[in-house]
Design an enzyme around this catalytic site. Structure first.
Site, PDB file in Angstrom:
ATOM      1  N   HIS A 134     129.559  98.842  35.614  1.00  0.00           N
ATOM      2  CA  HIS A 134     128.189  98.635  35.138  1.00  0.00           C
ATOM      3  C   HIS A 134     127.721  97.262  35.655  1.00  0.00           C
ATOM      4  O   HIS A 134     127.491  96.336  34.865  1.00  0.00           O
ATOM      5  CB  HIS A 134     128.138  98.712  33.614  1.00  0.00           C
ATOM      6  CG  HIS A 134     126.767  98.930  33.051  1.00  0.00           C
ATOM      7  ND1 HIS A 134     125.649  99.143  33.853  1.00  0.00           N
ATOM      8  CD2 HIS A 134     126.311  98.955  31.765  1.00  0.00           C
ATOM      9  CE1 HIS A 134     124.585  99.291  33.084  1.00  0.00           C
ATOM     10  NE2 HIS A 134     124.952  99.186  31.814  1.00  0.00           N
ATOM     11  N   GLN A 137     124.432  95.294  34.439  1.00  0.00           N
ATOM     12  CA  GLN A 137     124.559  94.737  33.090  1.00  0.00           C
ATOM     13  C   GLN A 137     125.306  93.399  33.121  1.00  0.00           C
ATOM     14  O   GLN A 137     124.912  92.444  32.440  1.00  0.00           O
ATOM     15  CB  GLN A 137     125.315  95.733  32.193  1.00  0.00           C
ATOM     16  CG  GLN A 137     125.531  95.228  30.782  1.00  0.00           C
ATOM     17  CD  GLN A 137     124.250  95.174  29.969  1.00  0.00           C
ATOM     18  OE1 GLN A 137     123.573  96.188  29.842  1.00  0.00           O
ATOM     19  NE2 GLN A 137     123.915  94.022  29.404  1.00  0.00           N
ATOM     20  N   ASP A 224     131.848  96.049  23.354  1.00  0.00           N
ATOM     21  CA  ASP A 224     131.098  97.266  23.692  1.00  0.00           C
ATOM     22  C   ASP A 224     131.615  98.381  22.779  1.00  0.00           C
ATOM     23  O   ASP A 224     132.661  98.217  22.118  1.00  0.00           O
ATOM     24  CB  ASP A 224     131.341  97.595  25.180  1.00  0.00           C
ATOM     25  CG  ASP A 224     130.490  98.748  25.694  1.00  0.00           C
ATOM     26  OD1 ASP A 224     129.527  99.152  24.999  1.00  0.00           O
ATOM     27  OD2 ASP A 224     130.781  99.256  26.788  1.00  0.00           O
ATOM     28  N   ARG A 292     118.015  92.188  31.507  1.00  0.00           N
ATOM     29  CA  ARG A 292     118.161  93.348  32.399  1.00  0.00           C
ATOM     30  C   ARG A 292     116.933  93.462  33.296  1.00  0.00           C
ATOM     31  O   ARG A 292     117.021  93.773  34.479  1.00  0.00           O
ATOM     32  CB  ARG A 292     118.316  94.654  31.590  1.00  0.00           C
ATOM     33  CG  ARG A 292     119.553  94.760  30.737  1.00  0.00           C
ATOM     34  CD  ARG A 292     120.827  94.803  31.568  1.00  0.00           C
ATOM     35  NE  ARG A 292     120.842  95.862  32.563  1.00  0.00           N
ATOM     36  CZ  ARG A 292     121.155  97.139  32.341  1.00  0.00           C
ATOM     37  NH1 ARG A 292     121.500  97.524  31.140  1.00  0.00           N
ATOM     38  NH2 ARG A 292     121.170  98.031  33.327  1.00  0.00           N
TER      39      ARG A 292
HETATM   40  N1  NVA Z   1     130.479 101.550  27.970  1.00  0.00           N
HETATM   41  C1  NVA Z   1     129.200 102.089  27.586  1.00  0.00           C
HETATM   42  C2  NVA Z   1     128.103 101.232  28.117  1.00  0.00           C
HETATM   43  C3  NVA Z   1     126.712 101.677  27.727  1.00  0.00           C
HETATM   44  C4  NVA Z   1     125.654 100.833  28.320  1.00  0.00           C
HETATM   45  C5  NVA Z   1     129.070 103.501  28.102  1.00  0.00           C
HETATM   46  O1  NVA Z   1     129.470 103.759  29.243  1.00  0.00           O
HETATM   47  O2  NVA Z   1     128.578 104.356  27.358  1.00  0.00           O
HETATM   48  N1   CP Z   2     123.143  98.493  28.255  1.00  0.00           N
HETATM   49  C1   CP Z   2     122.661  99.615  28.805  1.00  0.00           C
HETATM   50  O1   CP Z   2     122.949  99.955  29.979  1.00  0.00           O
HETATM   51  O2   CP Z   2     121.808 100.297  28.002  1.00  0.00           O
HETATM   52  P1   CP Z   2     121.229 101.747  28.259  1.00  0.00           P
HETATM   53  O3   CP Z   2     122.371 102.715  28.177  1.00  0.00           O
HETATM   54  O4   CP Z   2     120.211 101.934  27.178  1.00  0.00           O
HETATM   55  O5   CP Z   2     120.609 101.782  29.644  1.00  0.00           O
END
Ligand code: NVA
Ligand code: CP
Length: 310
Positions: A134, A137, A224, A292
């Site tokens: 990610h 982020q 998270d 973001r």
């Molecule tokens: N680790 C989480 C991050 C969400 C922004 C997911 O992948 O659902």
């Molecule tokens: N943090 C993040 O990526 O949030 P969303 O899943 O809402 O895009």
């Protein structure tokens, strides 16, 4: 069908697609965007295609709003609504979109799908989250660290919880930028082995089983959800495995006095973080969410709009 000759373009699939000095340049650009100093419209007449296989609030809205603010347009393509969701190959989707849009952001499950898309697209491809990474982020998180702590260098970042996509991108960032990252993950929930081994060899990361060891003296405490998107059925098993990994006021007391708390959101109060911490004075999660927008505008301006770094 033969592909057109590749145009010169760059993708952003992982943090290490940028060098340290390029990331510093992105932070500088994002800061100018945040304070309203940057008013150029480098995306005028350009369109961002946004393929989303998973849910999103922040990523979707920040890319759409960001593209608009830079003078461009964003096209939201839910996988279930486009032919990709009915089995059209990723490669064909990449070839077709490349003829019509100027950049693609994609959120999906397998990281290999994003790599496949990037191989066949001749416009920039940006990683909006995969099971492995990610990166947008983590750049926003680091921008938040700069905003509140002034510098990233010499700061200790603690990661508490799952060795998931977020943890992996933090590890990649520690490797590129050279800060101290201490992770605490329950056994069986470690981060990606190869990424971790590379960063460990460079002396930037440590892995602990006790959250107190990772948080001790940290300037940033980060967590998270315990079950990421696609892992909902494991929720109960994970709740047991992550018992003792809640970031609460007792844990925060072990961090540096001026430590900040970050969470990419969405959050589950009472699971990975207590309400007292996420809604408390050390939390910077709303600035983090806002960042973001600024960092993604910087990424789009550079990759799609010809903006130069440095
Ligand atoms: N680790 C989480 C991050 C969400 C922004 C997911 O992948 O659902
Ligand atoms: N943090 C993040 O990526 O949030 P969303 O899943 O809402 O895009």
């Amino acid at each position: 069908m033969t592909d057109r000759p590749q145009r010169a373009h760059r993708d952003f699939l992982v943090i290490s697609d940028f060098t340290k000095s390029e990331i510093d340049g992105l932070f500088g650009l994002a800061e100018r965007m945040r304070c309203g100093e940057y008013t150029s419209k480098p995306l005028a007449g350009k369109t961002l295609g946004m393929i989303f296989t998973k849910s999103s609030t922040r990523t979707r809205v920040s890319f759409e709003v960001g593209a608009y603010q830079l003078g461009g347009h964003a096209l939201f393509l839910a996988t279930r609504d486009v032919q990709l969701g009915r089995g059209e190959p990723v490669a064909d989707t990449a070839r077709v979109l490349s003829r019509m849009v100027d950049g693609i952001v994609i959120r999906t499950f397998a990281h290999s799908e994003i790599e496949e898309l990037a191989r066949h697209a001749d416009v920039p491809v940006i990683d909006g989250l995969t099971d492995l990474q990610h990166p947008c982020q983590i750049l926003a998180d680091l921008l938040t660290v700069r905003q509140h702590l002034g510098t990233i260098k010499d700061r200790k970042i603690a990661w508490i919880g799952d060795g998931n996509n977020m943890a992996n991108s933090w590890i990649d960032a520690a490797d590129v930028l050279g800060f101290e990252l201490a992770l605490a993950c329950p056994e069986g929930y470690d981060p990606d082995e190869a990424l971790f081994a590379r960063a460990k060899a460079a002396g930037n990361v440590t892995l602990h089983r006790d959250p107190r060891d990772a948080v001790s003296g940290a300037h940033v405490v980060n967590t998270d959800v315990w079950a990421s998107m696609g892992q909902e059925e494991e929720q109960k098993i994970r709740e047991r495995a992550f018992s003792g990994f809640t970031v609460d006021a007792t844990l925060m007391k072990l961090a540096s006095r001026d430590a900040i708390f970050l969470h990419c959101l969405p959050a589950h109060r009472g699971e990975e973080v207590s309400a007292e911490v996420i809604d408390g004075p050390q939390s910077r999660v709303w600035d983090e969410a806002e960042n973001r927008l600024h960092i993604q505008k910087a990424i789009m301006a550079v990759l799609m709009g010809g903006e130069r770094l440095g």
